[in-house]
Design a protein around this motif. Structure first.
Motif, PDB file in Angstrom:
ATOM      1  N   VAL A  87      40.714  27.991  44.748  1.00 35.51           N
ATOM      2  CA  VAL A  87      39.733  27.269  45.567  1.00 35.51           C
ATOM      3  C   VAL A  87      38.366  27.461  44.914  1.00 35.51           C
ATOM      4  O   VAL A  87      37.895  28.589  44.737  1.00 35.51           O
ATOM      5  N   VAL A  88      37.756  26.352  44.534  1.00 39.00           N
ATOM      6  CA  VAL A  88      36.446  26.400  43.875  1.00 39.00           C
ATOM      7  C   VAL A  88      35.414  25.906  44.887  1.00 39.00           C
ATOM      8  O   VAL A  88      35.625  24.872  45.519  1.00 39.00           O
ATOM      9  N   LEU A 112      37.137  30.995  43.297  1.00 34.80           N
ATOM     10  CA  LEU A 112      36.092  31.007  42.279  1.00 34.80           C
ATOM     11  C   LEU A 112      34.746  30.874  42.979  1.00 34.80           C
ATOM     12  O   LEU A 112      34.478  29.858  43.625  1.00 34.80           O
ATOM     13  N   VAL A 113      33.929  31.914  42.837  1.00 35.27           N
ATOM     14  CA  VAL A 113      32.623  31.917  43.521  1.00 35.27           C
ATOM     15  C   VAL A 113      31.546  32.439  42.586  1.00 35.27           C
ATOM     16  O   VAL A 113      31.828  33.179  41.641  1.00 35.27           O
ATOM     17  N   ARG A 114      30.310  32.059  42.893  1.00 35.80           N
ATOM     18  CA  ARG A 114      29.207  32.576  42.071  1.00 35.80           C
ATOM     19  C   ARG A 114      28.848  33.989  42.471  1.00 35.80           C
ATOM     20  O   ARG A 114      28.348  34.753  41.666  1.00 35.80           O
ATOM     21  N   ASP A 115      29.090  34.319  43.756  1.00 36.69           N
ATOM     22  CA  ASP A 115      28.668  35.619  44.265  1.00 36.69           C
ATOM     23  C   ASP A 115      29.849  36.306  44.963  1.00 36.69           C
ATOM     24  O   ASP A 115      30.094  36.103  46.162  1.00 36.69           O
ATOM     25  N   PRO A 116      30.596  37.133  44.216  1.00 34.78           N
ATOM     26  CA  PRO A 116      31.781  37.772  44.794  1.00 34.78           C
ATOM     27  C   PRO A 116      31.468  38.624  46.018  1.00 34.78           C
ATOM     28  O   PRO A 116      32.287  38.705  46.946  1.00 34.78           O
ATOM     29  N   GLU A 117      30.260  39.221  46.032  1.00 37.98           N
ATOM     30  CA  GLU A 117      29.919  40.062  47.182  1.00 37.98           C
ATOM     31  C   GLU A 117      29.845  39.216  48.467  1.00 37.98           C
ATOM     32  O   GLU A 117      30.349  39.598  49.517  1.00 37.98           O
ATOM     33  N   LEU A 134      37.328  35.514  41.813  1.00 44.42           N
ATOM     34  CA  LEU A 134      36.887  35.346  40.434  1.00 44.42           C
ATOM     35  C   LEU A 134      35.411  34.953  40.449  1.00 44.42           C
ATOM     36  O   LEU A 134      35.003  34.119  41.251  1.00 44.42           O
ATOM     37  N   LYS A 135      34.664  35.555  39.565  1.00 42.10           N
ATOM     38  CA  LYS A 135      33.231  35.211  39.508  1.00 42.10           C
ATOM     39  C   LYS A 135      33.019  34.114  38.478  1.00 42.10           C
ATOM     40  O   LYS A 135      33.506  34.213  37.342  1.00 42.10           O
ATOM     41  N   MET A 148      41.445  33.120  32.819  1.00 41.79           N
ATOM     42  CA  MET A 148      41.259  33.452  34.229  1.00 41.79           C
ATOM     43  C   MET A 148      42.116  32.541  35.130  1.00 41.79           C
ATOM     44  O   MET A 148      42.467  32.886  36.243  1.00 41.79           O
ATOM     45  N   PHE A 149      42.437  31.360  34.602  1.00 47.05           N
ATOM     46  CA  PHE A 149      43.139  30.359  35.420  1.00 47.05           C
ATOM     47  C   PHE A 149      44.629  30.268  35.098  1.00 47.05           C
ATOM     48  O   PHE A 149      45.331  29.424  35.655  1.00 47.05           O
TER      49      PHE A 149
END
Ligand SMILES: NC(=O)c1ccc[n+]([C@@H]2O[C@H](COP(=O)([O-])OP(=O)(O)OC[C@H]3O[C@@H](n4cnc5c(N)ncnc54)[C@H](OP(=O)(O)O)[C@@H]3O)[C@@H](O)[C@H]2O)c1
Length: 331
Positions: A87-88, A112-117, A134-135, A148-149
């Motif tokens: 999921v992006v 897939l996210v820009r900010d894992p936190e 995933l960052k 990664m994918f």
């Protein structure tokens, strides 16, 4: 608007980063002016991104072992059997609902996210064998590491930014970067044996010059979304494009997973699916998320583009048969 990438590192990275099959990419495809335009529906798109056959690469085709055969449950369709869904835009309004619904269905996920936190806060503690965070920033080709994918079977991409300049454009996160370049970078990094890429786009992308779309498109959002769509259509990956009307319900950006799942009882549940970019109106984010998930398992939605709206009333919920009927007879 030409987007030539003749010196792009993407292509070289694909073979450098352990991608199983080297990609043969016609670099002219990476220029938008050369990208094939995807008709509204019914296309069997033949991409110019070709995978070198295993016989050529000398790689062995793994055969099923006895254990693998036993692991496949006869009662579920092959597409449901072994899903590992990426999921992006998982932290966004639609993305969060997609994640919550897939978790509820016990499907293996990569987010897939820009900010894992931020994602950890949103989704709480999850079993790491089920959910991997995933960052990555889709604008950055180097973040879109094919390794990664690997093993991903399906993708739901709900990235986006605002149509008009806002704080969310900070750091040049504009529609051009997110809806066009980001989608392109993601498409290029995905495994060629992907079963489906569901892209959330927008109604109006085929008519950015006529009212009211010309207002929405003042900063190019519809144009860039269409460029992202076209690139996906031409990639050779099996795709479904979902074009929502104006989104309602949410975004539920500060709720936990349980609240999100309860939110699936939203009011605007009666769904219309369209084709040909004729629909108008609004649609619940909950409905869009469900449409994306359902499309993954409906074979005839492959390589199709749909629009979607919803109004108050009873709808298909999560009933696969009702969704099949809706997708089968678009307005
Ligand atoms: N709003 C409407 O009325 C409307 C109408 C039609 C279509 N749409 C489209 O529907 C889709 C879903 O909308 P939404 O409102 O649910 O979205 P949203 O809440 O704005 O979420 C967008 C997601 O994209 C992520 N994202 C943005 N830039 C990124 C980047 N460079 N790299 C990686 N991820 C990035 C965001 O991550 P961060 O958390 O890191 O920011 C967020 O998770 C979007 O494509 C939107 O354009 C919206």
């Amino acid at each position: 608007m030409a987007m030539a990438l003749s010196s792009s590192p993407i292509v070289d990275n694909l073979s450098l980063k352990g991608f199983r099959a080297p990609l043969l990419i016609d670099r002219s495809l990476l220029s938008f002016s050369n990208a094939r335009i995807c008709p509204i529906a019914g296309v069997s798109s033949v991409g110019r991104i070709a995978v070198m056959p295993r016989a050529v690469t000398g790689e062995q085709t793994p055969s099923l072992t006895k254990d693998d055969e036993v692991a496949l449950d006869d009662s579920i369709s092959p597409s449901q059997a072994v899903k590992d869904v990426l999921v992006v835009g998982a932290s966004g309004g639609v993305g969060q609902i997609v994640v919550a619904s897939l978790l509820d269905r016990n499907i293996k996920l990569r987010l897939l996210v820009r900010d894992p936190e931020k994602a950890s806060t949103l989704f709480g503690k999850q079993d790491e064998s089920k959910v991997k965070i995933l960052k990555g920033d889709t604008r950055n080709p180097l973040d879109m590491d094919p390794a990664m994918f690997m093993g991903i079977t399906h993708v739901i991409c709900c990235t986006g930014t605002t149509a008009f300049p806002s704080k969310r454009w900070g750091g040049d996160n504009s529609p051009e970067k997110v809806d066009w370049e980001g989608v392109r970078n993601l498409v290029l990094a995905l495994p060629q044996d992907l079963k489906r890429f569901v892209l959330v786009s927008s109604i109006g992308v085929t008519k950015p010059s006529s009212l009211p779309w010309s207002i929405m498109n003042l900063f190019g959002v519809l144009k860039y979304k269409k460029m992202g769509e076209d690139f996906l259509c031409s990639s050779g990956l099996p795709f479904t494009i979902i074009r929502p009307c104006r989104l309602t319900d949410g975004p539920y950006t500060s709720y936990d997973l349980n609240t999100l799942l309860k939110a699936t009882a939203g009011e605007r549940r009666a769904v219309t699916i369209g084709q040909g970019d004729k629909l108008m109106g609004e649609v619940s984010r909950l409905v869009v998320a469900e449409a994306c998930i359902q499309a993954l398992d409906i074979d005839f939605t492959q390589n199709q583009i749909y629009e979607i709206n919803s109004v108050e009333g009873e709808g298909p919920g999560s009933d696969p048969e009702k969704w099949k009927q809706l997708f089968k007879f678009p307005k």
